[in-house]
Motif scaffolding. Structure first.
Motif, PDB file in Angstrom:
ATOM      1  N   MET A 162      50.101  57.512 -24.741  1.00  0.00           N
ATOM      2  CA  MET A 162      48.991  56.790 -24.433  1.00  0.00           C
ATOM      3  C   MET A 162      47.952  57.851 -23.985  1.00  0.00           C
ATOM      4  N   ARG A 163      47.993  58.788 -23.180  1.00  0.00           N
ATOM      5  CA  ARG A 163      47.069  60.049 -22.882  1.00  0.00           C
ATOM      6  C   ARG A 163      46.773  60.542 -24.168  1.00  0.00           C
ATOM      7  N   CYS A 164      47.460  61.082 -25.312  1.00  0.00           N
ATOM      8  CA  CYS A 164      47.348  61.564 -26.320  1.00  0.00           C
ATOM      9  C   CYS A 164      46.413  60.764 -27.320  1.00  0.00           C
ATOM     10  N   TYR A 165      46.890  59.387 -27.261  1.00  0.00           N
ATOM     11  CA  TYR A 165      46.284  58.437 -28.176  1.00  0.00           C
ATOM     12  C   TYR A 165      44.910  58.367 -27.543  1.00  0.00           C
ATOM     13  N   VAL A 166      44.705  58.131 -26.301  1.00  0.00           N
ATOM     14  CA  VAL A 166      43.258  57.841 -25.890  1.00  0.00           C
ATOM     15  C   VAL A 166      42.697  59.245 -26.065  1.00  0.00           C
ATOM     16  N   ARG A 167      42.998  60.332 -25.807  1.00  0.00           N
ATOM     17  CA  ARG A 167      42.302  61.648 -25.945  1.00  0.00           C
ATOM     18  C   ARG A 167      41.804  61.854 -27.446  1.00  0.00           C
ATOM     19  N   HIS A 168      42.713  61.691 -28.479  1.00  0.00           N
ATOM     20  CA  HIS A 168      42.521  61.932 -29.766  1.00  0.00           C
ATOM     21  C   HIS A 168      41.770  60.854 -30.614  1.00  0.00           C
ATOM     22  N   PHE A 169      41.828  59.468 -30.232  1.00  0.00           N
ATOM     23  CA  PHE A 169      41.415  58.527 -30.902  1.00  0.00           C
ATOM     24  C   PHE A 169      40.627  57.484 -30.266  1.00  0.00           C
ATOM     25  N   PHE A 170      40.613  57.095 -29.158  1.00  0.00           N
ATOM     26  CA  PHE A 170      39.897  55.827 -28.404  1.00  0.00           C
ATOM     27  C   PHE A 170      38.352  56.052 -28.777  1.00  0.00           C
ATOM     28  N   GLY A 171      37.944  55.101 -29.239  1.00  0.00           N
ATOM     29  CA  GLY A 171      36.282  55.096 -29.764  1.00  0.00           C
ATOM     30  C   GLY A 171      35.483  55.362 -28.746  1.00  0.00           C
ATOM     31  N   CYS A 172      35.758  54.899 -27.414  1.00  0.00           N
ATOM     32  CA  CYS A 172      34.833  55.378 -26.386  1.00  0.00           C
ATOM     33  C   CYS A 172      35.061  56.528 -25.629  1.00  0.00           C
ATOM     34  N   GLN A 173      34.322  57.333 -26.054  1.00  0.00           N
ATOM     35  CA  GLN A 173      34.310  58.907 -25.643  1.00  0.00           C
ATOM     36  C   GLN A 173      34.282  59.018 -24.116  1.00  0.00           C
ATOM     37  N   GLU A 174      33.299  57.907 -23.342  1.00  0.00           N
ATOM     38  CA  GLU A 174      33.145  58.144 -21.847  1.00  0.00           C
ATOM     39  C   GLU A 174      34.609  57.555 -21.189  1.00  0.00           C
ATOM     40  N   CYS A 175      35.201  56.649 -22.069  1.00  0.00           N
ATOM     41  CA  CYS A 175      36.364  56.069 -21.213  1.00  0.00           C
ATOM     42  C   CYS A 175      37.573  56.790 -21.530  1.00  0.00           C
ATOM     43  N   ALA A 176      37.547  57.664 -22.530  1.00  0.00           N
ATOM     44  CA  ALA A 176      38.611  58.622 -22.754  1.00  0.00           C
ATOM     45  C   ALA A 176      38.366  59.853 -21.706  1.00  0.00           C
ATOM     46  N   GLU A 177      37.225  60.063 -21.505  1.00  0.00           N
ATOM     47  CA  GLU A 177      37.197  61.225 -20.410  1.00  0.00           C
ATOM     48  C   GLU A 177      37.563  60.961 -19.051  1.00  0.00           C
ATOM     49  N   HIS A 178      37.085  59.596 -18.674  1.00  0.00           N
ATOM     50  CA  HIS A 178      37.548  59.176 -17.710  1.00  0.00           C
ATOM     51  C   HIS A 178      38.994  58.910 -17.447  1.00  0.00           C
TER      52      HIS A 178
END
Ligand code: FAD
Length: 260
Positions: A153-169
């Motif tokens: 999940m961490r890798c998915y969110v870091r590399h793909f999740f469209g909401c950049q701010e969410c991914a950083e949080h």
């Protein structure tokens, strides 16, 4: 821009329509945005699909879809995977003796918002990963690879999740404490408690659907035994939370009701 509620979704249930919609969107839209995948991004994609094959309790045609895609990705050994090639590999095959199909439409049921810009995909993605952490805890040795799903999940969110701010949080939360998770059951609780941290941060903000206020979950009406009071202060009864999460995020609680 109101959307009529397709059916009265039950907050105590999971809906396959939400899960398949989120899978479709993540695989075919979000992860296929870049003109090609390579390096850590390609590895994150392969890892996501491999984890889904292991733990996603899908309908047979969806299981076949994920297995076919996983096998195809394992065969792809070139350093770069062009989007056009990946998109072709992600098409449905209804003709085979074992049809390989992931619906290509997006239908939100439990994740339907009161307006179009609320809920939907992010709600579906959280649900998928809670389901995966619970299935990994139910179907694997507790102390082995405790981070299998969380690091996917961490890798998915870091590399793909469209909401950049969410991914950083999310990355900040992961960097702080994820590596202290020592068992698959702790992984279930880590994701639950950090999702609640996100809920607390977002409560009352402008991304909150007023019809679905952010709360500390599960609320007392869903799980009375999950709550207790210690010297007048609210506290979680963690063993009851684990029991609740295992029942809530289980194949038996996934309903096939579709909006169409
Ligand atoms: P969601 O929070 O999406 O939850 C979906 C469903 O999961 C709920 O309906 C409930 O049934 C269940 N649930 C709720 N809490 C828990 C819990 N603790 N444990 C298990 N199940 C639970 N939005 C922002 O505006 N800023 C951000 O920084 C941000 N970061 C995000 C990070 C990630 C990794 C993800 C996936 C999403 C993030 N979002 C962020 C989106 C936000 O968290 C919600 O997904 C979105 O606002 C939709 O909310 P929702 O009401 O549908 O419920």
């Amino acid at each position: 821009d109101r959307v009529p509620h397709p059916l009265r979704a039950d907050r105590s249930k999971l809906y396959m329509a939400d899960l398949e919609s989120a899978l479709h969107y993540s695989l075919r839209v979000e992860a296929a945005r870049a003109s090609s995948l390579s390096g850590a991004q390609l590895a994150a994609f392969k890892c996501y699909v491999a984890t889904l094959v292991k733990y996603f309790p899908g309908r047979p045609c969806v299981q076949t879809y994920l297995q076919t895609l996983d096998a195809w990705l394992r065969n792809w050994t070139e350093p770069e995977l062009p989007r056009t090639v990946l998109k072709e590999a992600m098409k449905n095959n209804r003709d085979a003796s074992h049809p390989s199909v992931l619906p290509t439409n997006v239908t939100w049921v439990g994740c339907q918002g009161s307006e179009r810009h609320f809920r939907g995909y992010p709600c579906g993605l959280w649900t998928i990963f809670h389901l995966l952490t619970v299935q990994a805890a139910q179907n694997g040795p507790d102390k082995e690879l405790p981070l299998e799903v969380l690091s996917t999940m961490r890798c998915y969110v870091r590399h793909f999740f469209g909401c950049q701010e969410c991914a950083e949080h999310f990355e900040a939360m992961a960097a702080k404490s994820m590596d202290r998770v020592a068992s698959r059951e702790e992984a279930v609780l880590w994701l639950w408690s950090h999702h609640n941290e996100v809920n607390a941060r977002l409560a009352g903000g402008d991304t909150e659907d007023p019809k679905f206020p952010k709360l500390q979950w599960p609320p007392p009406d869903l799980c009375p035994q999950c709550h207790k009071e210690e010297r007048g202060v609210h506290a979680w009864e963690e063993p009851a939370v684990v029991t609740f999460l295992k029942a809530h995020f289980s194949p038996a609680n996934i309903y096939m009701d579709y909006a169409e």
